[in-house]
Write an enzyme that holds these catalytic residues in place. Structure first.
Site, PDB file in Angstrom:
ATOM      1  CG  MET A 122      -1.864  -1.169   1.163  1.00  0.00           C
ATOM      2  SD  MET A 122      -3.513  -0.996   1.914  1.00  0.00           S
ATOM      3  CE  MET A 122      -2.851  -0.749   3.706  1.00  0.00           C
ATOM      4  CD  GLU A 134      15.926  -0.471   3.533  1.00  0.00           C
ATOM      5  OE1 GLU A 134      16.235  -1.603   3.109  1.00  0.00           O
ATOM      6  OE2 GLU A 134      16.176   0.461   2.981  1.00  0.00           O
ATOM      7  N   GLY A 135      11.380  -2.796   5.330  1.00  0.00           N
ATOM      8  CA  GLY A 135      10.710  -3.789   5.500  1.00  0.00           C
ATOM      9  C   GLY A 135      10.159  -4.359   4.000  1.00  0.00           C
ATOM     10  CG  HIS A 136       7.510  -2.247   1.981  1.00  0.00           C
ATOM     11  ND1 HIS A 136       7.142  -0.954   2.666  1.00  0.00           N
ATOM     12  CD2 HIS A 136       5.888  -2.827   1.803  1.00  0.00           C
ATOM     13  CE1 HIS A 136       5.867  -0.909   3.162  1.00  0.00           C
ATOM     14  NE2 HIS A 136       5.115  -2.052   2.807  1.00  0.00           N
ATOM     15  CB  SER A 169       3.329   2.384   6.142  1.00  0.00           C
ATOM     16  OG  SER A 169       3.852   1.457   5.334  1.00  0.00           O
TER      17      SER A 169
HETATM   18  O1  PAF Z   1      -0.050  -5.822   3.892  1.00  0.00           O
HETATM   19  C1  PAF Z   1      -0.281  -4.688   3.034  1.00  0.00           C
HETATM   20  O2  PAF Z   1       0.336  -3.822   2.619  1.00  0.00           O
HETATM   21  C2  PAF Z   1      -1.701  -4.944   2.310  1.00  0.00           C
HETATM   22  O3  PAF Z   1      -2.631  -5.779   3.376  1.00  0.00           O
HETATM   23  C3  PAF Z   1      -1.888  -5.630   0.892  1.00  0.00           C
HETATM   24  C4  PAF Z   1      -1.371  -7.005   1.052  1.00  0.00           C
HETATM   25  C5  PAF Z   1      -0.819  -4.823   0.102  1.00  0.00           C
HETATM   26  C6  PAF Z   1      -3.357  -5.551   0.486  1.00  0.00           C
HETATM   27  O4  PAF Z   1      -3.768  -4.384   0.295  1.00  0.00           O
END
Ligand code: PAF
Length: 288
Positions: A37, A42-44, A193
């Site tokens: 979203m 850094e987690g992403h 976030s």
């Molecule tokens: O974990 C998230 O950021 C959200 O739940 C996801 C998996 C992107 C779905 O909107």
């Protein structure tokens, strides 16, 4: 295709652009997908890097999904940082980013939602009615558009991960759902976030979430077998450190249900500092 940070990332602004990009990939290309979203950290980054390592192409989606917010204030307050996100994705070496609008994602007047089942109504699901159904609806739709070979999710959202796996199994989707370890700040706070919305004094307190889980793990390793006592201990520790606790529960890691003898245990919790809601979890019974 290698994920070189010098290659310009493809910005796919709607599902038509996504489809063209997907069809132009060679048939043998393995696609790694990271749904997000936005408000990337850094987690992403760890999910994107894993996708690059394990697949030929890494695609990331950024979409603040209105269906999974049960409080409109929370949806409005959710940080939106698209241009910083695209720079980060470029620097991590992602190949493409899908940035749909709400109408591109949900063109129909009434969206048929994916049910979240009994586990989807417990814990996070009980605290945020409709959240998991909204989350599964968007994830299912994204999977149907992207056709990934692998999809990457963080362990921080352990119940989400469980439900995504369950949905894929029930729908017969042949996607390898890969779980990646939670990335933590220096004091143990899980990267999220939402952390950027903490005031500086709440940010100082926030490490107590990790301490509470670590203490529960130590208590279990040193012989405490009464799980409700463990939960109470976590609850009062967090309250003492200024949190408003929503739940602190020990569950069976494989079923997300109440543990039975021999279960692998996971503690899951949600607590608020001011108006910021934080969640975290930890596998118990293992030396840190
Ligand atoms: O974990 C998230 O950021 C959200 O739940 C996801 C998996 C992107 C779905 O909107």
């Amino acid at each position: 295709m290698s994920g070189s940070p010098s290659t310009r990332i493809f910005e796919l602004r709607d599902s038509a652009a996504l489809q063209v990009w997907r069809e132009e990939l060679s048939e043998s290309a393995r696609v790694g997908f990271v749904p997000t979203m936005g408000a990337l950290h850094e987690g992403h980054g760890s999910l994107v890097k894993k996708a690059i390592e394990e697949c030929d192409v890494a695609l990331v989606s950024i979409f603040v999904n209105p269906l999974q917010f049960n409080e409109s204030g929370d949806l409005e307050a959710y940080p939106r940082t698209e241009s910083e996100d695209c720079h980060l994705l470029q620097s991590w070496g992602a190949h493409a980013v899908y940035l749909p609008t709400p109408t591109d994602m949900y063109p129909e007047a009434e969206v048929q939602k994916v049910g979240a089942g009994p586990i989807g109504n417990r814990l996070e699901g009980a605290a945020r009615p409709g959240h998991f159904s909204g989350m599964l609806t968007v994830v299912r739709r994204l999977f149907e558009r992207v056709h990934p070979h692998c999809a990457y999710f963080g362990q921080k959202d352990a119940q989400q991960l469980f439900l995504v796996r369950e949905m894929c199994e029930e729908a017969g989707l042949k996607i390898d759902i890969r779980a990646c370890p939670t990335v933590r700040e220096h004091d143990g706070l899980a990267m999220s976030s939402r952390n950027r919305r903490l005031t500086s004094s709440d940010r100082e307190k926030a490490g107590a979430l990790f301490q509470a889980m670590t203490q529960a793990n130590r208590a279990l390793l040193s012989g405490t077998s009464e799980l409700s006592a463990l939960e109470d201990q976590v609850h009062s520790f967090l309250q003492k450190h200024g949190f408003e606790v929503e739940y602190a529960k020990v569950v069976d890691d494989q079923t997300f249900d109440a543990p039975s003898p021999g279960s692998l245990l996971r503690i899951v919790l949600a607590a608020r500092l001011g108006n910021v809601r934080l969640i975290d979890n930890m596998l118990l019974g293992k030396e840190p």
